[in-house]
Write a protein that holds these residues in place. Structure first.
Motif, PDB file in Angstrom:
ATOM      1  N   ARG A   1      94.020 -18.441 -18.089  1.00  0.00           N
ATOM      2  CA  ARG A   1      93.359 -17.721 -17.013  1.00  0.00           C
ATOM      3  C   ARG A   1      94.257 -16.628 -16.444  1.00  0.00           C
ATOM      4  O   ARG A   1      95.474 -16.706 -16.490  1.00  0.00           O
ATOM      5  CB  ARG A   1      93.015 -18.691 -15.895  1.00  0.00           C
ATOM      6  N   LYS A   2      93.611 -15.636 -15.867  1.00  0.00           N
ATOM      7  CA  LYS A   2      94.321 -14.552 -15.179  1.00  0.00           C
ATOM      8  C   LYS A   2      94.477 -14.956 -13.712  1.00  0.00           C
ATOM      9  O   LYS A   2      93.578 -15.543 -13.120  1.00  0.00           O
ATOM     10  CB  LYS A   2      93.510 -13.271 -15.313  1.00  0.00           C
ATOM     11  N   VAL A   3      95.633 -14.599 -13.125  1.00  0.00           N
ATOM     12  CA  VAL A   3      95.874 -14.829 -11.697  1.00  0.00           C
ATOM     13  C   VAL A   3      95.970 -13.474 -11.019  1.00  0.00           C
ATOM     14  O   VAL A   3      96.783 -12.628 -11.388  1.00  0.00           O
ATOM     15  CB  VAL A   3      97.155 -15.655 -11.445  1.00  0.00           C
TER      16      VAL A   3
ATOM     17  N   LYS B   1      96.447 -22.312 -14.184  1.00  0.00           N
ATOM     18  CA  LYS B   1      96.357 -21.100 -15.001  1.00  0.00           C
ATOM     19  C   LYS B   1      96.157 -21.446 -16.483  1.00  0.00           C
ATOM     20  O   LYS B   1      95.493 -20.720 -17.214  1.00  0.00           O
ATOM     21  CB  LYS B   1      97.628 -20.267 -14.810  1.00  0.00           C
TER      22      LYS B   1
END
Length: 184
Positions: free
Chosen positions: A2-4, A109
């Motif tokens: 995932r992108k943060v 993430k």
């Protein structure tokens, strides 16, 4: 993975305070649109208590503009994690974690899903030092605050983080949204 995404409103002189700006319908549409790609909000206690129950009340009472209600509906629906030593209770789809936010965020993430939105100034240096923030979305408001909490304190980062500009939006009310990504 995932992108943060770190998202924050700030003054021209670098202070973070949600009361400084005057969000317009256009800006609320921007914020609501940002939430369409988010499936987890990662807050510190202070930000969580600023956002809730306010936005939950807007969603429930339908008290706001169409854009505010869309933003509130989306915000309430998204799962939330709150980092807090003192918060005793949270509502709905919110989880409290007590320790080691960087380790928790790293674990989140690595799970499947959409973007994780981090909206907390207090943990930003530690999360940046751990290499967990992939992008920054800052909305600069045309005000000079002169006091308050800075986005980053002097000396709070172990090294310079170089970024590349991905997008710039200029709103009619004079605010500017800047979207930066970590350089590859």
């Amino acid at each position: 993975m995932r992108k943060v995404s770190f998202c924050m409103n700030i003054s021209l002189d670098g202070y973070c305070d949600h009361t400084l700006g005057e969000p317009s319908e256009e800006m609320m549409e921007y914020f609501a649109g940002m939430m369409d790609d988010v499936d987890l909000l990662f807050y510190g206690r202070v930000m969580y208590q600023l956002m809730f129950p306010y936005w939950a009340d807007v969603a429930r009472d339908r008290s706001g503009s169409a854009a505010e209600i869309r933003f509130a509906d989306r915000l309430v629906a998204i799962d939330k994690v709150v980092v807090s030593q003192s918060l005793e209770k949270v509502d709905g789809n919110t989880t409290i974690i007590r320790n080691d936010p960087a380790t928790e965020l790293r674990t989140l993430k690595q799970q499947p899903g959409k973007t994780i939105s981090v909206d907390t100034v207090s943990m930003l240096p530690d999360l940046m030092a751990a290499g967990l923030i992939d992008e920054f979305k800052l909305v600069i408001h045309p005000v000079m605050a002169g006091s308050g909490r800075h986005l980053l304190d002097a000396g709070s980062l172990p090294k310079v983080l170089k970024l590349e500009l991905a997008e710039t939006l200029i709103f009619k009310n004079g605010c500017i949204a800047l979207h930066y990504r970590k350089r590859k």
